[in-house]
Structure formats: C-alpha cells, structure tokens
Design a protein around this motif. Structure first.
Motif, short mmCIF file in Angstrom:
data_model
loop_
_atom_site.label_atom_id
_atom_site.label_comp_id
_atom_site.label_asym_id
_atom_site.label_seq_id
_atom_site.Cartn_x
_atom_site.Cartn_y
_atom_site.Cartn_z
N HIS A 14 58.50 30.15 15.55
CA HIS A 14 57.26 30.61 14.93
C HIS A 14 57.41 31.97 14.28
N TYR A 15 56.50 32.25 13.35
CA TYR A 15 56.43 33.58 12.75
C TYR A 15 55.74 34.54 13.71
N ASN A 16 56.08 35.81 13.60
CA ASN A 16 55.34 36.86 14.29
C ASN A 16 55.04 37.98 13.30
N LYS A 17 54.44 39.03 13.79
CA LYS A 17 53.99 40.10 12.89
C LYS A 17 55.14 40.80 12.18
N SER A 18 56.32 40.74 12.76
CA SER A 18 57.47 41.41 12.15
C SER A 18 58.34 40.46 11.33
N VAL B 191 48.65 35.26 9.30
CA VAL B 191 49.82 35.39 10.16
C VAL B 191 49.99 36.84 10.60
N ARG B 192 49.81 37.77 9.69
CA ARG B 192 49.99 39.19 10.00
C ARG B 192 48.98 39.68 11.03
N SER B 193 47.78 39.15 10.98
CA SER B 193 46.71 39.65 11.85
C SER B 193 46.54 38.84 13.13
N GLU C 284 37.44 24.65 6.41
CA GLU C 284 37.39 25.28 7.73
C GLU C 284 38.37 24.57 8.66
N TYR C 285 39.18 25.36 9.38
CA TYR C 285 40.17 24.81 10.31
C TYR C 285 39.62 24.92 11.73
N LEU C 286 39.59 23.80 12.45
CA LEU C 286 39.11 23.78 13.82
C LEU C 286 40.17 23.17 14.74
N PRO C 287 40.53 23.85 15.84
CA PRO C 287 40.04 25.16 16.28
C PRO C 287 40.63 26.34 15.50
N ASN C 288 41.83 26.18 14.91
CA ASN C 288 42.44 27.21 14.08
C ASN C 288 43.53 26.55 13.24
N PRO C 289 44.01 27.22 12.20
CA PRO C 289 44.97 26.59 11.28
C PRO C 289 46.40 26.54 11.80
N GLY C 290 46.61 25.81 12.88
CA GLY C 290 47.97 25.72 13.39
C GLY C 290 48.08 24.86 14.64
N PHE C 291 49.33 24.55 15.00
CA PHE C 291 49.64 23.74 16.18
C PHE C 291 50.35 24.64 17.20
N PRO C 292 49.77 24.89 18.37
CA PRO C 292 50.38 25.78 19.35
C PRO C 292 51.77 25.32 19.78
N VAL C 293 52.64 26.29 20.00
CA VAL C 293 54.04 25.97 20.32
C VAL C 293 54.18 25.39 21.72
N ALA D 26 56.81 27.35 9.46
CA ALA D 26 57.52 27.92 10.60
C ALA D 26 58.90 28.31 10.10
N LEU D 27 59.60 29.15 10.85
CA LEU D 27 60.89 29.66 10.40
C LEU D 27 61.95 28.56 10.26
#
Length: 320
Positions: free
Chosen positions: A208-212, A227-229, A254-263, A300-301
């Motif tokens: 996954h991406y992270n803030k850095s 992604v940054r926030s 609108e993305y529910l619950p959020n725009p992604g799939f948890p790792v 994702a990376l």
C-alpha cells in the motif's frame, strides 16, 4: 486364379461350436485351444499395447506443448487474464512445478454488481421505467439477492469455529450505508448504487501507499490528496468517466464506506470462510438520457501501471 493358404489358416476359419451364452463368454475371455485372451493372442496384445502407448505419448506431448505455449503467451500480457492461479495455492507449487510459475500475473481484478442480462453486448446499467428490460425493480432484486448471500455467509462464519492459523474475514454490509439496503438508490430521486467487489487472488499481498510514498504522476489529483491525508492501509479505488464528456456528466461519485479495500483482507489463502471486500459507488447526480462509460482503477505499489484500469461499465438513466 486360386489363392493358396496353409492348413493353419483353414483351421482358424472353422466356426467354433455354440456352447450357450455363458460358455461362449467364458471362451471369449480365455480360449485354451487357441490360447487367446479376449480374442487376441499374447503377441497381438503386445503389439496393441505398444501401438497405443506410442500413440497416446505423442498425443499427450503435443497437448502439453500447446498448453505450455498458451500459458507462456498469456503470462506475458499486460492486462491480466488469469485472476488467480487456480484452486490450489501457488505458494506450495511455485517452487515445485514449473507450470504453476507461468500463472503469475501482474494485477488483481474487480467486478461490479448488479449485473442484469440485457440485449446489449457491453456491461451496462440501464435504468428506465418506460422499458421492461430496464425497470429499477430488476436491479433492486439483483442487489438484494447478492447481499442476502453475503449475509448468510456472515451468519455461517459466526456459527463456525474459528481456526487458530487462518481467521475468517467478515464483511459488514452496514458499512455500505444506503447502498447496503433497498432500494439502493434506484427509485426517485435516482442515485443508483454500484457495488465493486474484489476478485479472489491466491497469495497476493498488496503493497500500500503511505504518506511518504512517491505517488505516480498519472494518479488523479483528488486521489493523491486523499492518499496524502489518510492513514488507511488499503488498495485505493478510483472511478470516473472514461473521457472528458463522461467526466462532465457522470457527476459526483460517493464511495461507501471509503474509496479502497483494506489490506487486512489479504492474502486470500484458499480458506472457505473468506468474504471478498467491497466498495459501493453512489452516483449522486448523473446526467439523464446520456450513455456514460465509467472506468475504475486500482492503486497500490505492486499493481502494474498498464493494468490499473481493471473495470469499465456503462450507465444510462432514463425516465424515473
């Protein structure tokens, strides 16, 4: 002109006496006079076995060669055509059987729900009360049946004993909000929900991406800001119109619950109590009477850049 034969030939042509059904069959199995088994001598059986051994060896070799060439070709394609390597975990076989190494692919895949059989060739969500094929009721029933199956699987997971090594992954339908219960936005005012479901892929672990992280230049600017926030560890999902005209008329998604799939849903190791993650897209203000193409991509990376556009479908709103 007469054809001469030896006495052995004439003896073999003499009809054998009829001994009745049972005795005739027993004589066919083993004939002590002619020393034949199932009507053939030992020499004939040796020649027959030798012929078919050679025949099926050549046939099997040609089939194996054709399969190797096909799998080798498909494994080099940018867009994945194998979503996973079969029903056997690749982690066990990748070092033992060379064939399984050819099944490695560059990216996972996603599918969308609801899917309704329509007289069109492309995947389309067509909502129109004036058409029998496109009435909202069909989509509501399809989503209800799909989510009902998920609910039943969740119930079975709650009742089943939990293994110590592989824990089941539940999917909370309540997290989908209005897209997790009827009418899923398919009645007036029409704000249809589309569920994006992650395909099962053996042993695939997302990076996954992270803030850095150094984000790709072609990543949408809005997604980069998200992604940054965010502190979420997930595979990011981005959906938008396929071109500028589609982007203009597809409106807010609108993305529910959020725009992604948890790792934490990964990897899928073949467990029977696994539920793949989902994201609901709620189209809040689609321009009616326009056929729009929506493209969805995964970020994702370790997802191949050439295969990020994992899904596309069309949507059109008619009379509500």
């Amino acid at each position: 002109m007469d054809i001469l034969h030896d006495e052995e030939y004439y003896r073999s042509r003499i009809p054998e006496p009829d001994l009745g059904p049972v005795q005739n069959f027993m004589r066919f199995v083993w004939n002590p006079d002619r020393k034949t088994v199932l009507g053939r001598t030992a020499q004939e059986w040796v020649l027959l076995v030798f012929f078919y051994t050679c025949f099926f060896s050549v046939l099997g070799s040609l089939f194996a060669l054709q399969m190797w060439i096909s799998i080798d070709y498909v494994s080099k394609l940018d867009r994945p055509y194998f979503l996973y390597s079969g029903l056997i975990p690749r982690s066990y076989f990748r070092s033992k059987i060379p064939l399984f190494r050819q099944l490695e692919i560059s990216s996972p895949g996603i599918v969308f729900k609801p899917t309704i059989l329509l007289p069109t060739k492309s995947p389309i969500i067509w909502i129109d009360n004036s058409s029998v094929n496109a009435r909202p009721k069909r989509y509501i029933e399809a989503l209800t049946d799909f989510l009902q199956d998920i609910s039943e699987e969740n119930s079975l997971l709650l009742e089943a004993p939990i293994s110590s090594d592989i824990k089941p992954c539940f999917f909370d339908i309540e997290s989908l909000g209005v897209c997790g219960k009827p009418p899923y936005g398919y009645t007036y005012p029409t704000q249809p929900c589309v569920l994006i479901k992650f395909n099962k892929r053996f042993d695939w672990v997302p990076v996954h991406y992270n803030k850095s992280s150094q984000l790709p230049e072609n990543m949408p600017h809005t997604l980069q800001e998200s992604v940054r926030s965010s502190n979420k560890l997930q595979i990011w999902l981005w959906c938008d119109g396929a071109n500028n005209i589609d982007k203009e008329h597809v409106g807010e998604i609108e993305y529910l619950p959020n725009p992604g799939f948890p790792v934490h849903y990964f990897p899928f190791a073949g467990q029977t109590d696994y539920l793949a993650p989902m994201v609901a897209l709620r189209f809040k203000n689609v321009t009616p009477f326009r056929l729009l193409t929506v493209e969805c991509s995964l970020w994702a990376l370790n997802i191949n850049e050439n295969a990020r556009n994992a899904l596309d479908f069309q949507i059109i709103l008619g009379e509500s």
